[in-house]
Every structure is written in C-alpha cells, then in structure tokens.
Scaffold this motif. Structure first.
Motif, PDB file in Angstrom:
ATOM      1  N   PHE A 158      27.298  39.092  34.101  1.00  0.00           N
ATOM      2  CA  PHE A 158      27.931  40.409  34.062  1.00  0.00           C
ATOM      3  C   PHE A 158      27.332  41.288  35.160  1.00  0.00           C
ATOM      4  O   PHE A 158      26.116  41.389  35.280  1.00  0.00           O
ATOM      5  N   PHE A 159      28.202  41.940  35.932  1.00  0.00           N
ATOM      6  CA  PHE A 159      27.751  42.815  37.016  1.00  0.00           C
ATOM      7  C   PHE A 159      28.527  44.130  36.964  1.00  0.00           C
ATOM      8  O   PHE A 159      29.764  44.114  36.885  1.00  0.00           O
ATOM      9  N   ASP A 160      27.820  45.251  37.020  1.00  0.00           N
ATOM     10  CA  ASP A 160      28.487  46.529  37.235  1.00  0.00           C
ATOM     11  C   ASP A 160      29.038  46.492  38.646  1.00  0.00           C
ATOM     12  O   ASP A 160      28.340  46.076  39.584  1.00  0.00           O
ATOM     13  N   ALA A 161      30.302  46.898  38.807  1.00  0.00           N
ATOM     14  CA  ALA A 161      30.939  46.783  40.116  1.00  0.00           C
ATOM     15  C   ALA A 161      31.726  48.033  40.465  1.00  0.00           C
ATOM     16  O   ALA A 161      32.116  48.806  39.598  1.00  0.00           O
ATOM     17  N   GLU A 162      31.926  48.168  41.748  1.00  0.00           N
ATOM     18  CA  GLU A 162      32.836  49.171  42.279  1.00  0.00           C
ATOM     19  C   GLU A 162      33.872  48.406  43.089  1.00  0.00           C
ATOM     20  O   GLU A 162      33.515  47.620  43.977  1.00  0.00           O
ATOM     21  N   GLY A 216      44.653  52.002  42.696  1.00  0.00           N
ATOM     22  CA  GLY A 216      44.367  52.189  44.109  1.00  0.00           C
ATOM     23  C   GLY A 216      43.023  52.868  44.275  1.00  0.00           C
ATOM     24  O   GLY A 216      42.329  53.156  43.302  1.00  0.00           O
ATOM     25  N   GLY A 217      42.662  53.131  45.505  1.00  0.00           N
ATOM     26  CA  GLY A 217      41.411  53.825  45.785  1.00  0.00           C
ATOM     27  C   GLY A 217      40.195  53.008  45.405  1.00  0.00           C
ATOM     28  O   GLY A 217      40.137  51.814  45.638  1.00  0.00           O
ATOM     29  N   THR A 218      39.241  53.673  44.780  1.00  0.00           N
ATOM     30  CA  THR A 218      38.005  53.031  44.336  1.00  0.00           C
ATOM     31  C   THR A 218      37.852  53.267  42.841  1.00  0.00           C
ATOM     32  O   THR A 218      38.098  54.366  42.362  1.00  0.00           O
ATOM     33  N   PHE A 219      37.482  52.225  42.115  1.00  0.00           N
ATOM     34  CA  PHE A 219      37.287  52.379  40.677  1.00  0.00           C
ATOM     35  C   PHE A 219      36.126  51.521  40.190  1.00  0.00           C
ATOM     36  O   PHE A 219      35.788  50.505  40.798  1.00  0.00           O
ATOM     37  N   ALA A 220      35.501  51.974  39.103  1.00  0.00           N
ATOM     38  CA  ALA A 220      34.389  51.239  38.489  1.00  0.00           C
ATOM     39  C   ALA A 220      34.957  50.151  37.588  1.00  0.00           C
ATOM     40  O   ALA A 220      35.987  50.332  36.927  1.00  0.00           O
ATOM     41  N   ALA A 221      34.285  49.018  37.572  1.00  0.00           N
ATOM     42  CA  ALA A 221      34.701  47.886  36.740  1.00  0.00           C
ATOM     43  C   ALA A 221      33.478  47.045  36.422  1.00  0.00           C
ATOM     44  O   ALA A 221      32.384  47.290  36.933  1.00  0.00           O
ATOM     45  N   GLU A 222      33.677  46.065  35.581  1.00  0.00           N
ATOM     46  CA  GLU A 222      32.648  45.056  35.327  1.00  0.00           C
ATOM     47  C   GLU A 222      33.178  43.751  35.900  1.00  0.00           C
ATOM     48  O   GLU A 222      34.265  43.303  35.543  1.00  0.00           O
ATOM     49  N   PHE A 223      32.424  43.155  36.826  1.00  0.00           N
ATOM     50  CA  PHE A 223      32.782  41.881  37.443  1.00  0.00           C
ATOM     51  C   PHE A 223      32.017  40.792  36.705  1.00  0.00           C
ATOM     52  O   PHE A 223      30.790  40.855  36.605  1.00  0.00           O
ATOM     53  N   ASP A 224      32.738  39.820  36.174  1.00  0.00           N
ATOM     54  CA  ASP A 224      32.108  38.746  35.407  1.00  0.00           C
ATOM     55  C   ASP A 224      32.519  37.392  35.966  1.00  0.00           C
ATOM     56  O   ASP A 224      33.677  37.189  36.337  1.00  0.00           O
ATOM     57  N   ILE A 225      31.562  36.479  35.992  1.00  0.00           N
ATOM     58  CA  ILE A 225      31.838  35.123  36.449  1.00  0.00           C
ATOM     59  C   ILE A 225      30.906  34.164  35.724  1.00  0.00           C
ATOM     60  O   ILE A 225      29.734  34.473  35.486  1.00  0.00           O
ATOM     61  N   ARG A 226      31.438  33.022  35.359  1.00  0.00           N
ATOM     62  CA  ARG A 226      30.631  32.021  34.657  1.00  0.00           C
ATOM     63  C   ARG A 226      29.707  31.299  35.638  1.00  0.00           C
ATOM     64  O   ARG A 226      30.049  31.109  36.807  1.00  0.00           O
ATOM     65  N   PRO A 227      28.529  30.879  35.165  1.00  0.00           N
ATOM     66  CA  PRO A 227      27.577  30.181  36.041  1.00  0.00           C
ATOM     67  C   PRO A 227      28.165  28.936  36.714  1.00  0.00           C
ATOM     68  O   PRO A 227      27.819  28.634  37.861  1.00  0.00           O
ATOM     69  N   GLU A 228      29.054  28.228  36.034  1.00  0.00           N
ATOM     70  CA  GLU A 228      29.641  27.020  36.625  1.00  0.00           C
ATOM     71  C   GLU A 228      30.658  27.329  37.721  1.00  0.00           C
ATOM     72  O   GLU A 228      31.096  26.426  38.441  1.00  0.00           O
ATOM     73  N   ASP A 229      31.023  28.607  37.880  1.00  0.00           N
ATOM     74  CA  ASP A 229      31.974  29.000  38.915  1.00  0.00           C
ATOM     75  C   ASP A 229      31.292  29.583  40.155  1.00  0.00           C
ATOM     76  O   ASP A 229      31.939  30.167  41.020  1.00  0.00           O
ATOM     77  N   HIS A 252      36.486  37.471  36.524  1.00  0.00           N
ATOM     78  CA  HIS A 252      37.158  38.458  35.676  1.00  0.00           C
ATOM     79  C   HIS A 252      36.746  39.860  36.095  1.00  0.00           C
ATOM     80  O   HIS A 252      35.620  40.078  36.538  1.00  0.00           O
ATOM     81  N   LEU A 253      37.649  40.800  35.927  1.00  0.00           N
ATOM     82  CA  LEU A 253      37.345  42.217  36.079  1.00  0.00           C
ATOM     83  C   LEU A 253      37.729  42.904  34.783  1.00  0.00           C
ATOM     84  O   LEU A 253      38.846  42.716  34.279  1.00  0.00           O
ATOM     85  N   PHE A 254      36.793  43.675  34.234  1.00  0.00           N
ATOM     86  CA  PHE A 254      37.027  44.401  32.994  1.00  0.00           C
ATOM     87  C   PHE A 254      36.928  45.894  33.242  1.00  0.00           C
ATOM     88  O   PHE A 254      36.131  46.346  34.073  1.00  0.00           O
ATOM     89  N   ASP A 255      37.730  46.646  32.506  1.00  0.00           N
ATOM     90  CA  ASP A 255      37.686  48.097  32.587  1.00  0.00           C
ATOM     91  C   ASP A 255      36.299  48.577  32.202  1.00  0.00           C
ATOM     92  O   ASP A 255      35.757  48.168  31.177  1.00  0.00           O
ATOM     93  N   ASP A 256      35.729  49.427  33.032  1.00  0.00           N
ATOM     94  CA  ASP A 256      34.362  49.889  32.816  1.00  0.00           C
ATOM     95  C   ASP A 256      34.235  50.727  31.543  1.00  0.00           C
ATOM     96  O   ASP A 256      33.185  50.741  30.915  1.00  0.00           O
ATOM     97  N   ASP A 257      35.298  51.412  31.144  1.00  0.00           N
ATOM     98  CA  ASP A 257      35.249  52.273  29.959  1.00  0.00           C
ATOM     99  C   ASP A 257      35.595  51.547  28.664  1.00  0.00           C
ATOM    100  O   ASP A 257      34.920  51.696  27.659  1.00  0.00           O
ATOM    101  N   THR A 258      36.654  50.719  28.697  1.00  0.00           N
ATOM    102  CA  THR A 258      37.145  50.101  27.459  1.00  0.00           C
ATOM    103  C   THR A 258      36.682  48.664  27.258  1.00  0.00           C
ATOM    104  O   THR A 258      36.740  48.151  26.146  1.00  0.00           O
ATOM    105  N   GLY A 259      36.274  47.979  28.329  1.00  0.00           N
ATOM    106  CA  GLY A 259      35.906  46.568  28.232  1.00  0.00           C
ATOM    107  C   GLY A 259      37.107  45.650  28.239  1.00  0.00           C
ATOM    108  O   GLY A 259      36.972  44.433  28.187  1.00  0.00           O
ATOM    109  N   ALA A 260      38.321  46.195  28.320  1.00  0.00           N
ATOM    110  CA  ALA A 260      39.537  45.375  28.339  1.00  0.00           C
ATOM    111  C   ALA A 260      39.717  44.707  29.706  1.00  0.00           C
ATOM    112  O   ALA A 260      39.339  45.264  30.735  1.00  0.00           O
ATOM    113  N   SER A 261      40.296  43.524  29.683  1.00  0.00           N
ATOM    114  CA  SER A 261      40.533  42.793  30.917  1.00  0.00           C
ATOM    115  C   SER A 261      41.550  43.520  31.794  1.00  0.00           C
ATOM    116  O   SER A 261      42.617  43.925  31.328  1.00  0.00           O
ATOM    117  N   LEU A 262      41.215  43.697  33.056  1.00  0.00           N
ATOM    118  CA  LEU A 262      42.155  44.262  34.014  1.00  0.00           C
ATOM    119  C   LEU A 262      43.041  43.172  34.623  1.00  0.00           C
ATOM    120  O   LEU A 262      44.142  43.430  35.059  1.00  0.00           O
TER     121      LEU A 262
END
Length: 144
Positions: A16-20, A48-61, A128-138
């Motif tokens: 899990f990574f905090d992302a912009e 559009g523009g710039t937004f905060a998200a959570e970038f997630d990737i599995r170790p095998e990827d 995966h990218l998840f919404d930084d506020d709700t945790g829902a998949s973008l």
C-alpha cells in the motif's frame, strides 16, 4: 474490492502506498517511486488534474529486472534490498526506497543479497488505485 479487503487477500499482503496522481503529467507519484499513469486507467477513472489516491500492488506483480544500473524504462523504479527471506519455492524481498519499505516475490535462483540496489518493474496491468477518502476502487467500481 476495496483497499481494506485487499489487505487480507494473499500472502504476503498487498503493498500500500499513499499516492498523488497527476493526470496532466501522466504520473503516479508515491514517496518511494514515480510510475507512469497508464492509459487504461485514464479510460476508467473520470478525474482530471491532480488527486490523492492509494496505489496498491501485490508483491508478485513487482519483478526484479537487475541491478540498479540496468534501469531504463519508465515503469521501472529502484530500491535497496533490506531482507531476503526464503519461503518455500519463492524468496520474499523486503525493499526500501526513500524510507518506504515494501515487498516483492522472486524465484529462488536469485543471487540478491541485503544491501544490493536493484531495478524493479511494476506490472501496471495488475495494480490498483483506491479513493483516498472512501477506500473504494477507482479502477474497478462496484457498479460494474
């Protein structure tokens, strides 16, 4: 799926990574690395523009492409090997870049050692990218 569920599926768990996300620059920036913002994600995420998200990737990827000096492609990042742990038929690597630790899985024929600086490639088709506020998949909204 949401980021909470993603943490329970698989072993080791997802990274899990905090992302912009900078749509105009075409980048996903974390504290550990910057990767390209893939076209297929742009097509699914209506922002559009710039937004905060959570970038997630599995170790095998995350695959090891070689030593640091071999890095060239834009979907590569570099990291230092902190721990090499044999787990059955695989080796689990704990990696560190700019104070951020994460994991990758490599085949057992690796000669990597603690302290090696390596080049990594991220399978951006499986991240995966998840919404930084709700945790829902973008990328994979629940209304599909």
């Amino acid at each position: 799926m949401n980021s909470f569920v993603g943490g329970f599926i698989g072993s080791p768990q997802m990274n899990f990574f905090d992302a912009e996300v900078d749509v105009d620059a075409g980048e996903i920036r974390t504290d550990a690395f910057t990767l390209p913002y893939p076209e297929w994600m742009r097509d699914r995420i209506d922002r559009g523009g710039t937004f905060a998200a959570e970038f997630d990737i599995r170790p095998e990827d995350i695959s090891v492409e070689g030593l640091d000096e071999d890095a060239s492609a834009e979907d590569h990042a570099t990291a230092e090997v902190v721990v090499v742990e044999e787990m059955g038929s695989d080796f689990f690597l704990t990696l560190e870049n700019d104070g951020v630790e994460y994991q990758a899985i490599v085949e057992p024929n690796t000669s990597l050692q603690r302290g090696d600086r390596i080049s990594l490639q991220f399978d951006l088709q499986k991240c995966h990218l998840f919404d930084d506020d709700t945790g829902a998949s973008l990328v994979y909204p629940s209304d599909r």
